[in-house]
Design a protein around this motif. Structure first.
Motif, mmCIF file in Angstrom:
data_model
loop_
_atom_site.group_PDB
_atom_site.id
_atom_site.type_symbol
_atom_site.label_atom_id
_atom_site.label_comp_id
_atom_site.label_asym_id
_atom_site.label_seq_id
_atom_site.Cartn_x
_atom_site.Cartn_y
_atom_site.Cartn_z
ATOM 1 N N GLY A 142 0.150 -7.817 -10.732
ATOM 2 C CA GLY A 142 0.713 -6.720 -11.517
ATOM 3 C C GLY A 142 -0.274 -5.576 -11.702
ATOM 4 N N LYS A 143 -1.340 -5.608 -10.922
ATOM 5 C CA LYS A 143 -2.351 -4.574 -11.036
ATOM 6 C C LYS A 143 -2.542 -3.831 -9.696
ATOM 7 N N MET A 144 -3.286 -2.760 -9.767
ATOM 8 C CA MET A 144 -3.614 -2.050 -8.530
ATOM 9 C C MET A 144 -5.111 -1.726 -8.541
ATOM 10 N N THR A 145 -5.649 -1.501 -7.343
ATOM 11 C CA THR A 145 -7.057 -1.127 -7.228
ATOM 12 C C THR A 145 -7.228 0.326 -7.690
ATOM 13 N N ALA A 146 -8.386 0.614 -8.266
ATOM 14 C CA ALA A 146 -8.637 1.976 -8.745
ATOM 15 C C ALA A 146 -10.119 2.283 -8.680
ATOM 16 N N LEU A 147 -10.443 3.507 -8.297
ATOM 17 C CA LEU A 147 -11.838 3.951 -8.338
ATOM 18 C C LEU A 147 -12.136 4.487 -9.730
ATOM 19 N N ARG A 148 -13.179 3.930 -10.348
ATOM 20 C CA ARG A 148 -13.631 4.415 -11.645
ATOM 21 C C ARG A 148 -15.129 4.653 -11.537
ATOM 22 N N GLY A 149 -15.521 5.915 -11.467
ATOM 23 C CA GLY A 149 -16.938 6.208 -11.255
ATOM 24 C C GLY A 149 -17.348 5.705 -9.892
ATOM 25 N N THR A 150 -18.261 4.753 -9.842
ATOM 26 C CA THR A 150 -18.666 4.209 -8.544
ATOM 27 C C THR A 150 -18.095 2.820 -8.300
ATOM 28 N N SER A 151 -17.331 2.318 -9.238
ATOM 29 C CA SER A 151 -16.803 0.953 -9.116
ATOM 30 C C SER A 151 -15.320 0.932 -8.777
ATOM 31 N N ILE A 152 -14.908 -0.164 -8.171
ATOM 32 C CA ILE A 152 -13.473 -0.401 -7.988
ATOM 33 C C ILE A 152 -13.042 -1.362 -9.101
ATOM 34 N N GLU A 153 -12.055 -0.941 -9.861
ATOM 35 C CA GLU A 153 -11.546 -1.793 -10.931
ATOM 36 C C GLU A 153 -10.058 -2.036 -10.731
ATOM 37 N N MET A 154 -9.542 -3.034 -11.438
ATOM 38 C CA MET A 154 -8.109 -3.325 -11.357
ATOM 39 C C MET A 154 -7.429 -2.761 -12.608
ATOM 40 N N VAL A 155 -6.412 -1.926 -12.398
ATOM 41 C CA VAL A 155 -5.689 -1.379 -13.556
ATOM 42 C C VAL A 155 -4.208 -1.763 -13.429
ATOM 43 N N PRO A 156 -3.524 -1.878 -14.560
ATOM 44 C CA PRO A 156 -2.103 -2.273 -14.496
ATOM 45 C C PRO A 156 -1.296 -1.283 -13.660
ATOM 46 N N LEU A 157 -0.358 -1.798 -12.873
ATOM 47 C CA LEU A 157 0.523 -0.925 -12.096
ATOM 48 C C LEU A 157 1.213 0.065 -13.020
ATOM 49 N N ALA A 158 1.531 -0.396 -14.222
ATOM 50 C CA ALA A 158 2.223 0.465 -15.191
ATOM 51 C C ALA A 158 1.417 1.741 -15.466
ATOM 52 N N GLU A 159 0.106 1.590 -15.499
ATOM 53 C CA GLU A 159 -0.739 2.756 -15.772
ATOM 54 C C GLU A 159 -0.706 3.740 -14.597
ATOM 55 N N ILE B 189 0.870 -1.174 0.000
ATOM 56 C CA ILE B 189 0.000 0.000 0.000
ATOM 57 C C ILE B 189 0.903 1.219 0.000
ATOM 58 N N GLY B 190 0.863 2.010 -1.052
ATOM 59 C CA GLY B 190 1.773 3.145 -1.068
ATOM 60 C C GLY B 190 1.577 4.065 -2.242
ATOM 61 N N GLY B 191 2.419 5.079 -2.299
ATOM 62 C CA GLY B 191 2.321 6.101 -3.333
ATOM 63 C C GLY B 191 3.105 5.734 -4.580
ATOM 64 N N GLU B 192 3.461 6.737 -5.334
ATOM 65 C CA GLU B 192 4.087 6.496 -6.618
ATOM 66 C C GLU B 192 5.370 5.670 -6.478
ATOM 67 N N GLY B 193 6.210 6.032 -5.523
ATOM 68 C CA GLY B 193 7.451 5.304 -5.321
ATOM 69 C C GLY B 193 7.201 3.841 -4.992
ATOM 70 N N THR B 194 6.263 3.619 -4.090
ATOM 71 C CA THR B 194 5.933 2.262 -3.667
ATOM 72 C C THR B 194 5.366 1.453 -4.828
ATOM 73 N N LEU B 195 4.510 2.075 -5.616
ATOM 74 C CA LEU B 195 3.896 1.346 -6.727
ATOM 75 C C LEU B 195 4.929 1.056 -7.814
ATOM 76 N N THR B 196 5.892 1.956 -7.968
ATOM 77 C CA THR B 196 6.989 1.693 -8.908
ATOM 78 C C THR B 196 7.801 0.495 -8.418
ATOM 79 N N ALA B 197 8.066 0.473 -7.125
ATOM 80 C CA ALA B 197 8.759 -0.669 -6.537
ATOM 81 C C ALA B 197 7.931 -1.935 -6.716
ATOM 82 N N ALA B 198 6.622 -1.801 -6.500
ATOM 83 C CA ALA B 198 5.725 -2.949 -6.654
ATOM 84 C C ALA B 198 5.797 -3.488 -8.080
ATOM 85 N N ARG B 199 5.848 -2.574 -9.011
ATOM 86 C CA ARG B 199 5.923 -2.974 -10.413
ATOM 87 C C ARG B 199 7.243 -3.694 -10.699
#
Lengths: 341, 341, 341, 341
Positions: free
Chosen positions: A304-321, A100-110
């Motif tokens: 290789g994905k992360m959780t993301a809010l899209r409208g009212t749903s939670i979707e999975m988007v690539p960490l790269a995005e 669980i983290g910010g840009e740096g953490t997600l880059t590391a996660a990737r």
């Protein structure tokens, strides 16, 4: 399934809500085991972790901070983790790591994900500047704290015919300044996305005074900068030893406005108050949903994905995005706010 | 352009923020004139209105209520308005009417629009049950108030080994109960969308006590109902005169749980506290954006539509879409919350 | 009776509550007339005033600021007022003047009273440093704001192993630092009343870290000073033009602690956020009682006095007593707090 | 010294702050040992206790509830404790017992003290009705919660031209109703200390409407009662089984006002929300001072006494004084509030 979870990077209201949600969904929903690494990736590398059951996360939903601790990640040690990720995964017997983290953490996660570790990321930033998700938890709390401060400053400014400059967080993206400025009704808003025109700011304040409104509040992101050559203190204050000192844009802007307007101006620097403490209901719900969906994604093998809010749903988007670029305030939103300079 | 604005229906934090935003955008942005009708459609029919300039909306951003007043709309009088809408438009010299209101108001707006009046609607409901928009302003404030109450009740319940039943608003849709229940960490949530099983609720509490957690909090929407035949007090309390009295589901559920569990249970009825007062920063921003976009839509001639949040954007959707059906909590969201009974 | 009321000096939550209470008691209770002078004594001298009836004070109880405005008082003009006080009293036809203000205002009030004007003072200061009264309104709100900030900082400090220095108001008296430090559980408190020992502060933080508590929060009054010769930055930061700049004790202490501890330290400067906005319930009650008793005192002819809280009662004490000396934090209270350095 | 501490009676914000303060002062200040009995006197009798060191009380200052739990005290078991108090004192090796509680607890404390146990009491009640102390912790928080509710209700009532009846806690003393009513600006306040005149209430509301103020808020203590024979629902609502049900004075008063006024009236029952959750800064400071002085009193051998706020000082008063009679709202304070009916 055996799940490892960790929190890394700066404090952010809602971290504990994610941890709790991961544990609830995993343990109560799937009969999984969960372990929590301490102090971010450091715990992963150094073997500091503890089991997390329902009791371990009891009562933490509304609490600021993170029960797992956090720490800055050093590039070298991260590379070490990536190189040994198969061993690490095996050592702890985990089937997935949820950082669980910010840009740096997600880059590391990737990086870990690319190296073969099963990873599901959860984005975190009070700055709301992570790409791929409509919002991040922590942002609503930060905006709320800054808005309450502006509310309070307005009555003081009004009673005493002053200009108040509130410096809020946001080094590269101005979301907190934009939304707290709008919510608090700031008369001027300065964002990192657009160098501000000090002349226009001065003119706005003068027009307000001419209209009989004898005060003004300016909300400035810490990363905002004046258009080149327009402010003498551009380089900050140099002390007797030749070093630039703790004098952010808020203080410098107040000095400048006071000089140009011939009226009292006062800076307020909210600082870390914006990033700690009890999360708002909004942030608790978003954090809880992120945690729940991270566990579901793990069970569905969506690595290789992360959780993301899209409208009212939670979707999975690539960490790269999520880490491809910073999500900054677009022109259209500035135009909407009317008072961005 | 000359714009008429009115607020109708129940109170909702953010109404004043919309009014202010309409005036700011129209007057400062477009050099329009704005008039505000008093007490909703009543003012439109009876000729009660006043001009709204920048001074008229000064200082109202953070204030609850509506400076224009509100009143219930009677069907007959609405029909009267629809039949005379050309005359009304001409009488006030308005180029557009911006009604701010809930389902009833938007239905009326649609009727006027169908009858030829240029109308741009702004949806409003603390219940978040209007179709076509991700969220409505007022909802975040209501959830925040309910969540703070649950936070406070938890420590009391825990110290004294009690069951607390919090009744929150939501006659037909359970959004407030769902989100405040999740944010507050309620152990049980009951929604209008699904008749709840009292047996499962009782079992959940008993299991908590068996696990050493000697308290529970249940968050129930005022419109929630038990599965048929499962609660003796289903019909409410009949007084000595044969009338059913102020005894909502919260009180009845507390009575029932106390009887079945043999443990103290207490109801808390938050009532109208949820729908008044200072809006949260989130609601102020959403309301301000709605007002801004309503004026833009008017200038673009997008009549017969209403403002709507879609992801991070404000879009214009047909009024027909907004009032076609109630937006209730879908199964997927209940499943996510885990504790919906 | 005809009553003149004015507010002077810095902003303070509760000013409007006093004004409202004076008008309520005078108009509704005694059938008096009330006029309000604008911008403090300036309005009295320049003839700027307006009648205040029940409608004029409607809805202001919970609002920060002052509907009458405030302004700094210049010595010369005050003397002018004192010399002409008979004429002024006659000009406005007032039987009593009720000035609401801090030490400066009460001193002015005393001057006018000595010159023969019938005056009843109401003490006001967020600093709580006026003699003769147990507490002043505004103080509770200021302490509440500072405490909430400390609450939020603690989770951040804890998660990230940092030292946080919160600078709160209090130039000559340390009441806000003392009470918010106690309420927030600050590990160190620095007051103007006692030069602090930087060595002891450093030792306290080091001992905390040694005990495994890897963070600390220090609450410092803006008027606190280090014991002589113990801090290199004692004189503040001198800029390239040779001027000392906006670098209060909070910033300097953070710099010093970081240097000595070898750990990150961050300053937070709450500034004017502490003196504006909605007053707490406590401050509204105290302000309301002060207003009520000021009117009663006027009717009883108790001139030259001010309202004061003594235990649970409001009593009238001579203005001379209120302005004789500053009420600072006594040794006993520091000892109680344990963490005063 | 070895100190035993326990909490008994209803929940009250600040209990944890007292426990923490006792431990801090005893352990860090005097090198004492502290043990905490669980669930009040029950833990004392049944041998359920745990040692309390600095770590045990870390992070609890701002938390509602009590880490030691609480439970109702049964008369018989208390007598048992009194009869065996020498054995109990010896069994736990304690030199003093510090019970924190309300009237019942302090009466029990007095019984134990009379029987020879060294006891120092700490008074606790959100109702503020304990004799001998100016204020008790918890009261300020309760008033704050009720005031915020009234603030929110006012905008709703105003927008919709309604009468709102807020029922707050206070069975025998009306302090919460008095102070939240004053702070919230309620138009009517009803206290247990004086049977209210429904006719006067109705008249006040009618006069408001006549003056163009189309709403009213009435704040009623749960223990308030109408003057005899003036309200038909005096006896509550009798259900179909002949039992009086959950229909407190707030609900009944709303029913009655609606019937008499021919205008909508709505009850709000805040209930236990008033007695839980984070304490205000005021309550944390008072609770912390009480804890500190209780330990000092123990070391000074001042047994049979309790801590009390007198003006700005904490003093020790005999337990007998604290429990001699209830501290109710005196006539003078009602008169001050103007709106007590």
């Amino acid at each position: 399934m055996r799940i490892g979870v960790l929190t890394a990077g700066g404090d952010c209201p809602g971290l504990n809500a994610v941890i709790r949600s991961v544990v609830h969904r995993a343990v109560a929903g799937h009969n999984d085991e969960v372990i929590g690494f301490e102090d971010g990736f450091k715990g992963l590398l150094d073997g500091h972790y503890r089991p997390l059951d329902l009791n371990a996360v009891s009562g933490i939903l509304a609490r600021g901070g993170t029960i797992l601790g956090s720490a800055r990640l050093e590039r070298d040690r991260l590379r070490e983790a990536a190189e040994n990720c198969a061993e690490l995964t095996a050592k702890y017997g985990i089937d997935v790591l949820i950082p669980i983290g910010g840009e740096g953490t997600l880059t590391a996660a990737r990086m870990l994900s690319d190296a073969g570790m099963p990873v599901v990321g959860v984005p975190k930033t009070i700055d709301n500047d992570i790409n791929g998700t409509d919002r991040t938890f922590g942002f609503d709390t930060a905006v709320g704290v800054a808005t309450e401060a502006i509310d309070r400053l307005k009555t003081t400014a009004e009673s005493h015919q002053r200009v108040m400059v509130v410096e809020v967080m946001g080094r590269h993206a101005g979301w907190i300044a934009l939304e707290s400025g709008m919510a608090g009704g700031a008369h001027g808003i300065c964002l990192p996305e657009r160098p501000f025109e000090i002349d226009s700011l001065v003119k706005m304040v003068e027009e307000r005074f001419a209209r009989g409104k004898k005060f003004a509040v300016v909300c400035v992101a810490e990363g905002a900068r004046p258009a080149e050559g327009t402010m003498p203190y551009e380089k900050g204050i140099i002390d007797q030893f030749g070093h630039e000192r703790f004098t952010g844009i808020g203080t410098r802007l107040a000095v400048e406005l006071e000089a140009r307007l011939g009226k009292e101006a006062r800076p307020v620097i909210l600082g870390h108050v914006q990033r700690g403490g009890t999360p708002t209901a909004y942030d608790r719900v978003l954090a809880t949903r992120f945690g729940w969906h991270a566990v579901e994604a793990a069970h569905a093998g969506q690595f290789g994905k992360m959780t993301a809010l899209r409208g009212t749903s939670i979707e999975m988007v690539p960490l790269a995005e999520g880490v491809s670029e910073l999500k900054t305030v677009p022109e259209g939103r500035m135009y909407e706010a009317e008072s961005v300079f």
